[in-house]
Design an enzyme around this catalytic site. Structure first.
Site, PDB file in Angstrom:
ATOM      1  N   LYS A 183       0.949  -1.232   0.099  1.00 27.68           N
ATOM      2  CA  LYS A 183      -0.105  -0.046  -0.056  1.00 27.68           C
ATOM      3  C   LYS A 183       0.935   1.274   0.088  1.00 27.68           C
ATOM      4  O   LYS A 183       1.283   1.582   1.008  1.00 27.68           O
ATOM      5  CB  LYS A 183      -0.789  -0.061   1.155  1.00 27.68           C
ATOM      6  CG  LYS A 183      -2.358   0.813   1.120  1.00 27.68           C
ATOM      7  CD  LYS A 183      -2.155   2.088   0.802  1.00 27.68           C
ATOM      8  CE  LYS A 183      -2.007   2.887   1.905  1.00 27.68           C
ATOM      9  NZ  LYS A 183      -1.567   4.192   1.533  1.00 27.68           N
ATOM     10  N   GLU A 209       9.502   1.467  10.804  1.00 26.23           N
ATOM     11  CA  GLU A 209      10.644   2.645  10.854  1.00 26.23           C
ATOM     12  C   GLU A 209       9.815   3.917  10.743  1.00 26.23           C
ATOM     13  O   GLU A 209       9.233   4.198   9.825  1.00 26.23           O
ATOM     14  CB  GLU A 209      11.409   2.283   9.279  1.00 26.23           C
ATOM     15  CG  GLU A 209      12.356   1.073   9.370  1.00 26.23           C
ATOM     16  CD  GLU A 209      12.953   0.865   8.072  1.00 26.23           C
ATOM     17  OE1 GLU A 209      13.451  -0.276   8.029  1.00 26.23           O
ATOM     18  OE2 GLU A 209      13.080   1.851   7.293  1.00 26.23           O
ATOM     19  N   CYS A 244      13.918  10.750   6.911  1.00 25.49           N
ATOM     20  CA  CYS A 244      13.909  10.241   8.255  1.00 25.49           C
ATOM     21  C   CYS A 244      15.044  10.409   9.098  1.00 25.49           C
ATOM     22  O   CYS A 244      15.242  10.451  10.301  1.00 25.49           O
ATOM     23  CB  CYS A 244      13.377   8.718   8.443  1.00 25.49           C
ATOM     24  SG  CYS A 244      14.415   7.468   7.603  1.00 25.49           S
ATOM     25  N   GLU A 297       9.668  16.453  15.007  1.00 25.23           N
ATOM     26  CA  GLU A 297      10.031  16.308  13.553  1.00 25.23           C
ATOM     27  C   GLU A 297       9.218  17.190  12.687  1.00 25.23           C
ATOM     28  O   GLU A 297       8.029  17.190  12.464  1.00 25.23           O
ATOM     29  CB  GLU A 297       9.612  14.654  13.149  1.00 25.23           C
ATOM     30  CG  GLU A 297      10.365  14.497  11.983  1.00 25.23           C
ATOM     31  CD  GLU A 297       9.810  13.009  11.287  1.00 25.23           C
ATOM     32  OE1 GLU A 297       8.740  12.628  11.488  1.00 25.23           O
ATOM     33  OE2 GLU A 297      10.825  12.070  10.879  1.00 25.23           O
TER      34      GLU A 297
HETATM   35  P1  NAD Z   1       2.279   8.491   7.386  1.00 25.85           P
HETATM   36  O1  NAD Z   1       2.614   7.826   8.780  1.00 25.85           O
HETATM   37  O2  NAD Z   1       1.469   9.546   7.397  1.00 25.85           O
HETATM   38  O3  NAD Z   1       2.038   7.550   6.155  1.00 25.85           O
HETATM   39  C1  NAD Z   1       3.049   6.402   5.685  1.00 25.85           C
HETATM   40  C2  NAD Z   1       1.763   5.462   5.441  1.00 25.85           C
HETATM   41  O4  NAD Z   1       0.931   4.922   6.256  1.00 25.85           O
HETATM   42  C3  NAD Z   1       0.937   5.950   4.027  1.00 25.85           C
HETATM   43  O5  NAD Z   1       0.997   4.914   3.096  1.00 25.85           O
HETATM   44  C4  NAD Z   1      -0.388   6.010   4.764  1.00 25.85           C
HETATM   45  O6  NAD Z   1      -1.315   5.945   3.593  1.00 25.85           O
HETATM   46  C5  NAD Z   1      -0.286   4.783   5.637  1.00 25.85           C
HETATM   47  N1  NAD Z   1      -1.214   5.145   6.695  1.00 25.85           N
HETATM   48  C6  NAD Z   1      -1.474   6.243   7.507  1.00 25.85           C
HETATM   49  N2  NAD Z   1      -2.683   5.997   8.411  1.00 25.85           N
HETATM   50  C7  NAD Z   1      -2.672   4.552   8.223  1.00 25.85           C
HETATM   51  C8  NAD Z   1      -3.377   3.717   9.154  1.00 25.85           C
HETATM   52  N3  NAD Z   1      -4.204   4.122  10.312  1.00 25.85           N
HETATM   53  N4  NAD Z   1      -3.258   2.521   8.949  1.00 25.85           N
HETATM   54  C9  NAD Z   1      -2.523   2.015   7.985  1.00 25.85           C
HETATM   55  N5  NAD Z   1      -1.585   2.623   7.319  1.00 25.85           N
HETATM   56  C10 NAD Z   1      -1.894   4.076   7.327  1.00 25.85           C
HETATM   57  O7  NAD Z   1       3.838   9.132   6.955  1.00 25.85           O
HETATM   58  P2  NAD Z   1       4.279  10.121   5.882  1.00 25.85           P
HETATM   59  O8  NAD Z   1       3.920  11.409   6.174  1.00 25.85           O
HETATM   60  O9  NAD Z   1       3.794   9.554   4.794  1.00 25.85           O
HETATM   61  O10 NAD Z   1       5.646   9.956   5.837  1.00 25.85           O
HETATM   62  C11 NAD Z   1       6.749  10.673   6.440  1.00 25.85           C
HETATM   63  C12 NAD Z   1       6.944   9.995   8.022  1.00 25.85           C
HETATM   64  O11 NAD Z   1       7.733   8.747   7.588  1.00 25.85           O
HETATM   65  C13 NAD Z   1       8.052  10.411   8.870  1.00 25.85           C
HETATM   66  O12 NAD Z   1       7.846  10.740  10.062  1.00 25.85           O
HETATM   67  C14 NAD Z   1       9.510   9.964   8.508  1.00 25.85           C
HETATM   68  O13 NAD Z   1      10.316  10.140   9.598  1.00 25.85           O
HETATM   69  C15 NAD Z   1       8.878   8.763   8.352  1.00 25.85           C
HETATM   70  N6  NAD Z   1       9.903   7.835   7.679  1.00 25.85           N
HETATM   71  C16 NAD Z   1      10.780   6.858   8.386  1.00 25.85           C
HETATM   72  C17 NAD Z   1      11.787   6.370   7.629  1.00 25.85           C
HETATM   73  C18 NAD Z   1      12.568   5.400   8.632  1.00 25.85           C
HETATM   74  O14 NAD Z   1      13.187   4.438   7.796  1.00 25.85           O
HETATM   75  N7  NAD Z   1      12.671   5.361   9.675  1.00 25.85           N
HETATM   76  C19 NAD Z   1      11.915   6.328   6.368  1.00 25.85           C
HETATM   77  C20 NAD Z   1      11.338   7.310   5.718  1.00 25.85           C
HETATM   78  C21 NAD Z   1      10.199   8.079   6.434  1.00 25.85           C
END
Ligand code: NAD
Length: 512
Positions: A198, A273, A307, A406
């Site tokens: 997804k 992550e 991240c 963040e």
């Molecule tokens: P997000 O958590 O909003 O969304 C990530 C994914 O989760 C999307 O596909 C979204 O549709 C899905 N999602 C949202 N709510 C959900 C739910 N209730 N159930 C299942 N899936 C759901 O994150 P974002 O805004 O897309 O990305 C930014 C974040 O990602 C930042 O916090 C960043 O630090 C983190 N990130 C972490 C790493 C790492 O390796 N630690 C790498 C890249 C990004």
């Protein structure tokens, strides 16, 4: 194009390359990819994905819900047994073929990724190639995925082996979507799992390329499925589906908490992550020129939407003024521009909501008493999209929100420290623990600080340089579990213990 090609020519070539790709996208839209076929949402619903450069609608995307997830999870379940039982050498061959297909399409993928996310071409140009490299690395590990241990005891031969856990869900964010999704999907497929992916709703374009290329490479139908849609709808349904045995998730910490709760009734194994507020600690004895390059790179590359970005600069008081002045000059000189222009260092942010979030931290910084030393405003870039000036905040203290939360943009907070003890205390005083970067020429101190930092990954005198066999992941609110090398198989596989009796041990005789 090689390194000698003038930047203007590359920019033009990128724009030209984009035209037919975007026309095709607009024409065809983006469907789910389930059981080897592109299909619309069962409900017929779609949503629009828009360009961060100029707000134009790039494509209509299938909006998945629980029914679509069920269809994909069923396909992944049906495909699981034969994929699991395929000879590892054959799986290796197919994953190498997928890597070949990615390489053959790398330029198109890079251009589309820039347009979909706003990330600058200079960073995305190699992203698809790195994705191919991920598949090659894990393709070669297919042969050892099932390896276990031999731990003989007095009366038994004990061995362990590993078996793939089953169909898994992979949920990814929007910051570097293509490359990042392959960190999860490549080891899952190499382990023998089937996948329902997804992708993030703000960056859906390149995910469908991956699924299509997998099919072209000969990966059987149902092994890799993609369902588009919103997190609370398609994502949630994936985490709740009983056929899905584990969820590999990359995204915000709060979403990780929600997924853990959603997955609890079906006892999902989770790998998270999550977010970060990573410190880069610069001591006064460091190689300050190299430290400055790394500090600038690790927060202003990839739009700061990274991240592992070092979003807090902890600089020793004795050098704070001169180091920050040099830093400010570099930040002022950063080139904000069109993401397809190879001269661009910072492109538009992914979405208007994200731009608003990043800009809100400028007000928060001021309200808390910090100083906006550079930037802090939206930027009028080509196309009029979601551009922001690279921002540097000084005069900050550890309790301020810009030192704790963040921001996920080109936004750096500078905090001076007194000595080693002070630096460690400040570095650890956040809820996150993903990475830490330490700059010093005192090796003893480097090792002491590395040991004391509460973070999953530490780089000493270096920016983040990924090496695929090493463990990637965070502590505290930054994650659960590790990716990379054999660590990935710990997540995607079950360890099974098998004990063979020599036939000589005494068995208690009851009821005799
Ligand atoms: P997000 O958590 O909003 O969304 C990530 C994914 O989760 C999307 O596909 C979204 O549709 C899905 N999602 C949202 N709510 C959900 C739910 N209730 N159930 C299942 N899936 C759901 O994150 P974002 O805004 O897309 O990305 C930014 C974040 O990602 C930042 O916090 C960043 O630090 C983190 N990130 C972490 C790493 C790492 O390796 N630690 C790498 C890249 C990004």
């Amino acid at each position: 194009m090689d390194k000698a090609t003038p930047k203007a020519d590359i920019y033009k070539a990128n724009l030209d390359r984009a035209v037919p790709l975007l026309a095709k996208l607009k024409d065809e839209g983006i469907g789910h990819f389930i059981d080897g076929k592109v299909v619309p949402a069962i409900s017929g619903a779609t949503f629009e994905t828009k360009s961060p450069i100029d707000g134009t609608v790039l494509a209509k995307v299938a909006r998945g819900n629980a029914e679509d997830i069920d269809r994909a999870a069923t396909a992944a379940s049906l495909a699981f047994k034969s994929w699991r039982d395929m000879a590892p050498a054959m799986r290796r061959k197919l994953l190498h073929r997928l890597a070949d297909a990615i390489e053959a399409n790398a330029e198109d993928i890079a251009v589309l990724e820039c347009i979909d996310t706003g990330q600058a071409y200079r960073f995305m140009a190699k992203a698809a190639l790195r994705a191919a490299e991920n598949f090659r690395f894990f393709a070669d590990k297919c042969m050892e995925a099932r390896d276990g241990q031999s731990t003989p005891s007095d009366e038994h031969w004990n061995i362990s082996t590993r078996v793939p856990i089953g169909p898994v869900g992979v949920i990814t964010p929007w910051n570097t979507p293509f490359m990042l999704s392959t960190w999860k999907i490549a080891p899952a497929l190499a382990a023998g799992c089937t996948v329902v992916h997804k992708p993030a709703e703000w960056s859906p374009i390149t995910a469908q390329w991956l699924a299509k290329l997998a099919k072209e490479a000969g990966i059987p139908d149902g092994v890799l499925n993609t369902v588009h849609g919103f997190g609370e709808e398609a994502g949630k349904a994936l985490t709740e589906h009983p056929a899905i045995k584990a969820i590999g998730f990359v995204g915000e910490s709060s979403t990780g908490s929600a997924i853990m709760a959603q997955g609890a009734p079906t006892l999902k194994r989770v790998h998270f992550e999550l977010g970060g507020k990573n410190p880069v600690i610069v001591f006064d004895d460091a190689d300050l020129e190299r430290a400055l390059d790394a500090v600038v790179f690790m927060i202003y590359s990839l739009n700061g939407e990274r991240c592992t970005s070092s979003s807090r600069l902890l600089v020793q008081q004795s050098i704070a003024e001169t180091f920050t002045a040099k830093l400010a000059a570099r930040v002022r000189a950063l080139k904000v521009g069109h993401p397809l222009d190879p001269a661009t260092e910072i492109g538009p942010l992914i979405h208007e909501r994200h731009l608003a979030k990043v800009c809100s931290y400028v007000d928060i910084a001021r309200q808390d008493g910090a100083i906006i030393a550079v930037g802090g405003k939206p930027f009028d870039g080509p196309g009029g999209g979601h551009y922001v000036e690279p921002t540097l905040v000084t005069g900050a203290s550890q309790t301020m929100r810009v030192a704790q939360e963040e921001v996920f943009g080109p936004f750096l907070t500078v905090i001076p420290f007194r000595d080693e003890t002070d630096a460690i205390a400040i570095a650890n005083d956040v809820q996150y623990g993903l990475t830490g970067y330490v700059w010093t020429n005192d090796m003893g101190r480097a090792l002491r600080v590395a040991d004391a930092l509460e973070a999953g990954m530490i780089w000493l005198n270096s920016e983040n340089v990924r090496h695929l066999p090493t463990p990637f992941g965070g502590m505290k609110a930054s994650g659960i579990g590790r990716d990379g090398g054999d660590y990935s198989f710990d997540f995607y596989m079950e360890t099974k213990h098998v004990s063979l009796a020599r036939g000589t041990h005494k068995i208690q005789r009851l009821g005799v």
